[in-house]
Design an enzyme around this catalytic site. Structure first.
Site, PDB file in Angstrom:
ATOM      1  CE  LYS A  17      -2.261  -0.823   3.809  1.00 47.55           C
ATOM      2  NZ  LYS A  17      -1.666  -2.095   4.269  1.00 47.55           N
ATOM      3  NE  ARG A  29      -3.903  -1.268  10.004  1.00 44.30           N
ATOM      4  CZ  ARG A  29      -2.752  -0.681   9.677  1.00 44.30           C
ATOM      5  NH1 ARG A  29      -2.733   0.396   8.937  1.00 44.30           N
ATOM      6  NH2 ARG A  29      -1.611  -1.200  10.080  1.00 44.30           N
ATOM      7  NE  ARG A  61       7.238  -3.133   5.452  1.00 48.73           N
ATOM      8  CZ  ARG A  61       5.929  -3.014   5.598  1.00 48.73           C
ATOM      9  NH1 ARG A  61       5.151  -2.882   4.547  1.00 48.73           N
ATOM     10  NH2 ARG A  61       5.401  -3.058   6.800  1.00 48.73           N
ATOM     11  NE  ARG A 104       6.760  -0.245   9.651  1.00 44.52           N
ATOM     12  CZ  ARG A 104       5.527  -0.249   9.147  1.00 44.52           C
ATOM     13  NH1 ARG A 104       5.320   0.214   7.933  1.00 44.52           N
ATOM     14  NH2 ARG A 104       4.533  -0.734   9.849  1.00 44.52           N
ATOM     15  NE  ARG A 155       2.286  -4.315  11.387  1.00 44.09           N
ATOM     16  CZ  ARG A 155       3.269  -3.942  10.582  1.00 44.09           C
ATOM     17  NH1 ARG A 155       4.474  -4.431  10.733  1.00 44.09           N
ATOM     18  NH2 ARG A 155       3.039  -3.090   9.614  1.00 44.09           N
TER      19      ARG A 155
HETATM   20  P1  AMP Z   1       1.179   0.618   9.178  1.00 47.36           P
HETATM   21  O1  AMP Z   1       2.412   1.397   8.903  1.00 47.36           O
HETATM   22  O2  AMP Z   1      -0.005   1.124   8.432  1.00 47.36           O
HETATM   23  O3  AMP Z   1       1.387  -0.841   8.991  1.00 47.36           O
HETATM   24  O4  AMP Z   1       0.845   0.828  10.731  1.00 47.36           O
HETATM   25  C1  AMP Z   1       1.739   0.513  11.737  1.00 47.36           C
HETATM   26  C2  AMP Z   1       0.994   0.409  13.045  1.00 47.36           C
HETATM   27  O5  AMP Z   1       0.375   1.665  13.349  1.00 47.36           O
HETATM   28  C3  AMP Z   1      -0.119  -0.607  13.081  1.00 47.36           C
HETATM   29  O6  AMP Z   1       0.311  -1.899  13.369  1.00 47.36           O
HETATM   30  C4  AMP Z   1      -1.000  -0.051  14.154  1.00 47.36           C
HETATM   31  O7  AMP Z   1      -0.495  -0.360  15.427  1.00 47.36           O
HETATM   32  C5  AMP Z   1      -0.872   1.452  13.959  1.00 47.36           C
HETATM   33  N1  AMP Z   1      -1.898   1.955  13.012  1.00 47.36           N
HETATM   34  C6  AMP Z   1      -1.700   2.432  11.785  1.00 47.36           C
HETATM   35  N2  AMP Z   1      -2.847   2.818  11.223  1.00 47.36           N
HETATM   36  C7  AMP Z   1      -3.795   2.582  12.119  1.00 47.36           C
HETATM   37  C8  AMP Z   1      -5.199   2.747  12.128  1.00 47.36           C
HETATM   38  N3  AMP Z   1      -5.874   3.261  11.076  1.00 47.36           N
HETATM   39  N4  AMP Z   1      -5.875   2.392  13.236  1.00 47.36           N
HETATM   40  C9  AMP Z   1      -5.247   1.892  14.311  1.00 47.36           C
HETATM   41  N5  AMP Z   1      -3.922   1.685  14.359  1.00 47.36           N
HETATM   42  C10 AMP Z   1      -3.187   2.040  13.282  1.00 47.36           C
END
Ligand code: AMP
Length: 365
Positions: free
Chosen positions: A13, A88, A127, A160, A171
């Site tokens: 994404k 999410r 990554r 990360r 996740r």
């Molecule tokens: P991402 O980079 O989108 O994979 O997000 C990394 C982490 O941020 C996730 O595992 C969640 O803990 C938190 N996170 C990101 N976006 C959201 C969201 N829309 N709602 C809740 N937690 C989020």
């Protein structure tokens, strides 16, 4: 352009959102990036979010929605945005819809980047992201030329914190349970498009660009997704048989009767002349039959009363009878139309016996 990118963690994404940003000049809005920035900056919000992020859980809706509301109010988001990692769960999706509805700018498209979950583990553990410019790499599939150095700006590449196997497992589970239901949510709204996430980044991007272009083209030529959804609902309702007595039933009934009467009048008008001559012939033959009967009756002295009535009838029909012998049907038509009163009488009396007369007449033909 207002788009949501859907897909499991590691489906690409972020990478695709960056490419879309470059092509369509609308900002990428990534809640993950915003949260990580808050964590780095050590803000109260960041401190609150960190624990959940480290464990691979979702950060609370309140925090995320407040962040999104604030970000979408920036001037650069007025012409559109690409949402990456948000919504999410269903609560976030509904809150987003309400937010955009208030602005009068509903979401146009939700693109699902579909990818096998097994492949995601390798993708995510490999990554690397540039700390300076955000350029993304994968040490397995798209490695940088120099280890831990960004090809674009020479910045440091970062792994990360939540890209370790345990957190990734969490996740992915969270995605399956909470985020995957959004696929159906957007499908029902008529906004979902799916592209395959496997393959070269450029190929995936080409597939996404195609659905974006199609959506934009549809928006200019066709009704909005909301109108399409209403249309789909109406279509579904129409398929169910309209119950008699309902407005829909009455409408359908009216339409049916209209078309029936049309086709009747068509077939009537087509068969009109034939019917009229047939009627005349039938009427003539009926009169002949009646006349014969009357003569027989007249010759029977016991039926004096019948004889008188028969004679009357014969007199009334006499004019027609004389002129409606099979040989003179054509002249009968003229006379019949001129002598409307006589014709009426003839019709009235002939009407109940038409069928018999036609039956009787047929063998003669
Ligand atoms: P991402 O980079 O989108 O994979 O997000 C990394 C982490 O941020 C996730 O595992 C969640 O803990 C938190 N996170 C990101 N976006 C959201 C969201 N829309 N709602 C809740 N937690 C989020």
């Amino acid at each position: 352009m207002r788009i949501v990118l859907l897909g499991a963690p590691g489906s690409g994404k972020g990478t695709q959102a960056k490419l879309l940003t470059r092509k369509y000049h609308v900002p990428q809005v990534s809640t993950g990036d915003l949260l990580r920035a808050a964590v780095r900056a050590g803000t109260p919000l960041g401190l609150q979010a960190k624990a959940a992020m480290d464990e691979g859980r979702l950060v609370s809706d309140d925090i995320v929605l407040a962040m999104i509301r604030e970000r979408l109010s920036h001037p650069d988001a007025r012409k559109g945005f690409i949402l990456d990692g948000f919504p999410r769960n269903l609560a976030q999706a509904e809150a987003l819809d309400a937010m955009l509805e208030n602005l009068g700018k509903p979401l146009q498209l939700a693109v699902l980047i579909d990818i096998d979950l097994d492949i995601l583990m390798q993708r995510m553990t490999g990554r690397r992201t540039c700390e300076s410019c955000g350029q993304m790499y994968n040490i397995y599939s798209s490695p940088p030329k120099l280890e831990d150095r960004c090809d674009v700006c020479g910045g440091n590449l970062r792994h990360r914190a939540d890209d370790n196997e345990e957190t990734i497992g969490n996740r992915l589970r969270v995605y399956e349970n909470q985020t995957a239901p959004l696929i159906d949510y957007y499908r029902k709204q008529g906004k979902l498009r799916t592209v395959q996430g496997l393959g070269e980044i450029e190929d995936v991007f080409a597939a996404i660009s195609k659905v974006v272009e199609e959506t934009l083209a549809e928006e200019t030529t066709a009704p909005s997704a909301a109108a399409r959804a209403i249309g789909a609902m109406k279509k579904a309702a129409g398929k169910k048989k309209a119950a008699p007595g309902t407005a829909a039933g009455a409408e359908k009934q009216a339409a049916r009767s209209k078309s029936q009467s049309k086709s009747q009048s068509k077939s009537q008008s087509k068969s009109g002349p034939k019917s009229r001559s047939a009627k005349k012939a039938a009427s003539t033959k009926k009169t002949v039959t009646k006349k014969t009967a009357a003569r027989k009756a007249a010759s029977t002295r016991q039926a004096a009363a019948k004889k008188a009535s028969a004679v009357k009838k014969t007199r009334v029909k006499g004019a027609v009878t004389k002129k409606t012998t099979p040989k003179k049907q054509a002249s009968t038509k003229k006379v019949a139309s001129k002598k409307a009163s006589v014709k009426k009488t003839v019709k009235k009396k002939a009407a109940p016996k038409k069928k018999t007369a036609v039956k009787k007449a047929a063998p003669k033909k």
